[in-house]
Design a protein around this motif. Structure first.
Motif, PDB file in Angstrom:
ATOM      1  N   HIS A  16       0.896  -0.867   0.408  1.00 62.02           N
ATOM      2  CA  HIS A  16       0.017   0.126  -0.213  1.00 62.02           C
ATOM      3  C   HIS A  16       1.189   1.397  -0.028  1.00 62.02           C
ATOM      4  CE1 HIS A  16      -3.236   2.452   0.485  1.00 62.02           C
ATOM      5  NE2 HIS A  16      -2.754   2.915   1.681  1.00 62.02           N
ATOM      6  N   GLY A  17       0.269   2.393  -0.624  1.00 64.89           N
ATOM      7  CA  GLY A  17       1.243   3.398  -1.163  1.00 64.89           C
ATOM      8  C   GLY A  17       2.396   3.299  -1.739  1.00 64.89           C
ATOM      9  N   GLU A  18       3.479   2.080  -2.304  1.00 61.41           N
ATOM     10  CA  GLU A  18       3.875   2.367  -3.246  1.00 61.41           C
ATOM     11  C   GLU A  18       3.972   3.408  -4.446  1.00 61.41           C
ATOM     12  OE1 GLU A  18       5.974  -1.023  -3.306  1.00 61.41           O
ATOM     13  OE2 GLU A  18       6.489  -1.411  -1.825  1.00 61.41           O
ATOM     14  N   CYS A  19       4.622   3.942  -5.106  1.00 59.59           N
ATOM     15  CA  CYS A  19       4.763   4.300  -6.394  1.00 59.59           C
ATOM     16  C   CYS A  19       5.342   5.133  -6.982  1.00 59.59           C
ATOM     17  CB  CYS A  19       3.725   5.764  -6.312  1.00 59.59           C
ATOM     18  SG  CYS A  19       4.184   7.110  -5.327  1.00 59.59           S
ATOM     19  N   ASP A  20       5.746   4.564  -8.592  1.00 60.21           N
ATOM     20  CA  ASP A  20       6.773   5.002  -9.203  1.00 60.21           C
ATOM     21  C   ASP A  20       6.519   5.477 -11.074  1.00 60.21           C
ATOM     22  OD1 ASP A  20       9.669   5.853  -9.954  1.00 60.21           O
ATOM     23  OD2 ASP A  20       9.875   3.448  -8.952  1.00 60.21           O
ATOM     24  N   CYS A  21       6.763   5.927 -11.777  1.00 55.93           N
ATOM     25  CA  CYS A  21       7.420   5.585 -12.895  1.00 55.93           C
ATOM     26  C   CYS A  21       8.042   4.781 -13.464  1.00 55.93           C
ATOM     27  CB  CYS A  21       7.711   7.229 -13.033  1.00 55.93           C
ATOM     28  SG  CYS A  21       5.806   8.403 -12.608  1.00 55.93           S
ATOM     29  N   ASP A  22       7.337   4.310 -14.498  1.00 53.36           N
ATOM     30  CA  ASP A  22       8.558   3.369 -15.839  1.00 53.36           C
ATOM     31  C   ASP A  22       8.363   3.518 -17.044  1.00 53.36           C
ATOM     32  OD1 ASP A  22       9.961   2.160 -13.236  1.00 53.36           O
ATOM     33  OD2 ASP A  22       7.545   0.437 -13.133  1.00 53.36           O
ATOM     34  N   GLN A  23       9.125   2.977 -17.755  1.00 53.10           N
ATOM     35  CA  GLN A  23       9.031   2.934 -19.359  1.00 53.10           C
ATOM     36  C   GLN A  23       7.905   2.089 -19.556  1.00 53.10           C
ATOM     37  OE1 GLN A  23      12.987   1.968 -20.449  1.00 53.10           O
ATOM     38  NE2 GLN A  23      14.436   4.208 -19.923  1.00 53.10           N
ATOM     39  N   ALA A  24       7.290   2.313 -20.689  1.00 53.09           N
ATOM     40  CA  ALA A  24       6.601   1.794 -21.515  1.00 53.09           C
ATOM     41  C   ALA A  24       6.475   1.774 -22.694  1.00 53.09           C
ATOM     42  CB  ALA A  24       5.108   2.690 -20.793  1.00 53.09           C
ATOM     43  N   THR A  25       5.696   0.678 -23.471  1.00 52.93           N
ATOM     44  CA  THR A  25       5.199   0.796 -24.915  1.00 52.93           C
ATOM     45  C   THR A  25       3.778   0.296 -24.819  1.00 52.93           C
ATOM     46  OG1 THR A  25       7.420  -0.353 -24.866  1.00 52.93           O
ATOM     47  CG2 THR A  25       5.983  -0.913 -26.835  1.00 52.93           C
ATOM     48  N   PHE A  41       5.949  -2.670 -19.431  1.00 57.03           N
ATOM     49  CA  PHE A  41       6.229  -1.971 -18.619  1.00 57.03           C
ATOM     50  C   PHE A  41       7.779  -2.008 -18.288  1.00 57.03           C
ATOM     51  CE2 PHE A  41       1.989  -1.524 -17.271  1.00 57.03           C
ATOM     52  CZ  PHE A  41       1.663  -0.711 -18.379  1.00 57.03           C
ATOM     53  N   ARG A  42       8.848  -1.803 -18.352  1.00 54.57           N
ATOM     54  CA  ARG A  42      10.309  -2.012 -17.198  1.00 54.57           C
ATOM     55  C   ARG A  42       9.787  -0.881 -16.926  1.00 54.57           C
ATOM     56  NH1 ARG A  42       8.454  -0.912 -22.824  1.00 54.57           N
ATOM     57  NH2 ARG A  42      10.030   0.700 -22.713  1.00 54.57           N
TER      58      ARG A  42
END
Length: 262
Positions: free
Chosen positions: A184-193, A206-207
């Motif tokens: 709960h609460g974890e978040c991030d931005c990652d590379q996507a196709t 997603f990577r």
């Protein structure tokens, strides 16, 4: 952050939550032989009743586990669209899936290659090949990279206690935010196709940056389901986890607000 996640014993509990709402295994195309055209090669492809892969393809052999020539998973992820796990990646860190779209006679091969010697993250590379099922629909539109999802805000409900919010930010990145459960609460931005298979059906890759994990998802906006795999290398162990969720759309696309992403 990565070390904390890798050594966290809650990983197994989180993985179990991601499987709960997944679509069940399909047997619909077992022993159905397909003539495929992929990477400038014509070949036959069939999955027998023991899940063995029967093919004369030279190209495809590079994406199949040579020691265990069996599929690991077969799911009808949308009407007449099948997601097949050709290799779990536990031998050579090369996970591969095949998507067969019987509606438009299209084929997608998506490979996710983990590179442990790579010094910067993400250590996964994802590449795809497009092809055709030889038959009556040779002139239907092929899958393409798409901007259809950009700006969408989706809640993916993996279980009664765990959901993951997705925001498809632009053509190269997405954001996630976990609700409930042990993460709960974890978040991030990652590379996507993003690939469009057909209307309302999309294939996403997603990577992740914080940990050595890649995600493969097929989104079906008619049934509002996602289905796919989480794969990666953590705590000196390789994993391939089938995952799936009920989706809820909680906003409109950016274009509907006259904003246009990268």
């Amino acid at each position: 952050m990565a070390d904390q996640i890798v050594s966290d014993t809650s990983f197994d509990a989180f993985a179990k939550e991601l499987k709960i709402n997944r679509i069940k295994r399909s047997y619909k195309i077992i022993n159905v032989e397909f003539n495929l055209y992929l990477n400038n090669e014509n070949f036959y492809f069939r999955i027998d009743e023991r899940d063995r892969i029967m093919t004369n393809s030279v190209f495809l052999s590079d994406y199949i586990d040579s020691k265990n020539q069996k599929i690991s998973d077969l799911t009808e992820v949308a009407e007449n669209v099948f997601l097949i796990e050709l290799s779990k990646g536990n031998i050579d860190f090369a996970h591969s899936i095949l998507v067969l779209d019987l509606n438009n006679s299209n084929v997608i091969l998506l490979s996710s290659q983990y590179q442990p010697s790579k010094k910067i993250t993400p250590r996964f590379e994802q590449n795809y090949h497009l092809g055709k099922i030889i038959g009556d629909n040779l002139y239907t539109a092929a899958p393409t990279e798409t901007r259809d999802l950009l700006g969408l805000h989706i809640l993916n409900e993996y279980s009664d206690s765990t959901a993951v919010e997705h925001i498809y930010i632009n053509s190269q990145w997405y954001a996630y935010h976990i609700y409930g459960g042990v993460r709960h609460g974890e978040c991030d931005c990652d590379q996507a196709t993003y690939l469009k298979i057909k209307d309302d059906v999309y294939l996403l890759g997603f990577r992740e940056l914080a940990v050595d994990v890649a995600i493969i998802l097929v989104l079906d906006f008619k049934l509002m389901r996602n289905t796919g795999f989480a794969i990666g290398y953590t705590d000196e162990q390789w994993f391939s986890i089938p995952i799936g969720a009920h989706m809820k759309k909680i906003n409109k696309r950016l274009d509907d607000y006259n904003h246009h992403a990268l």
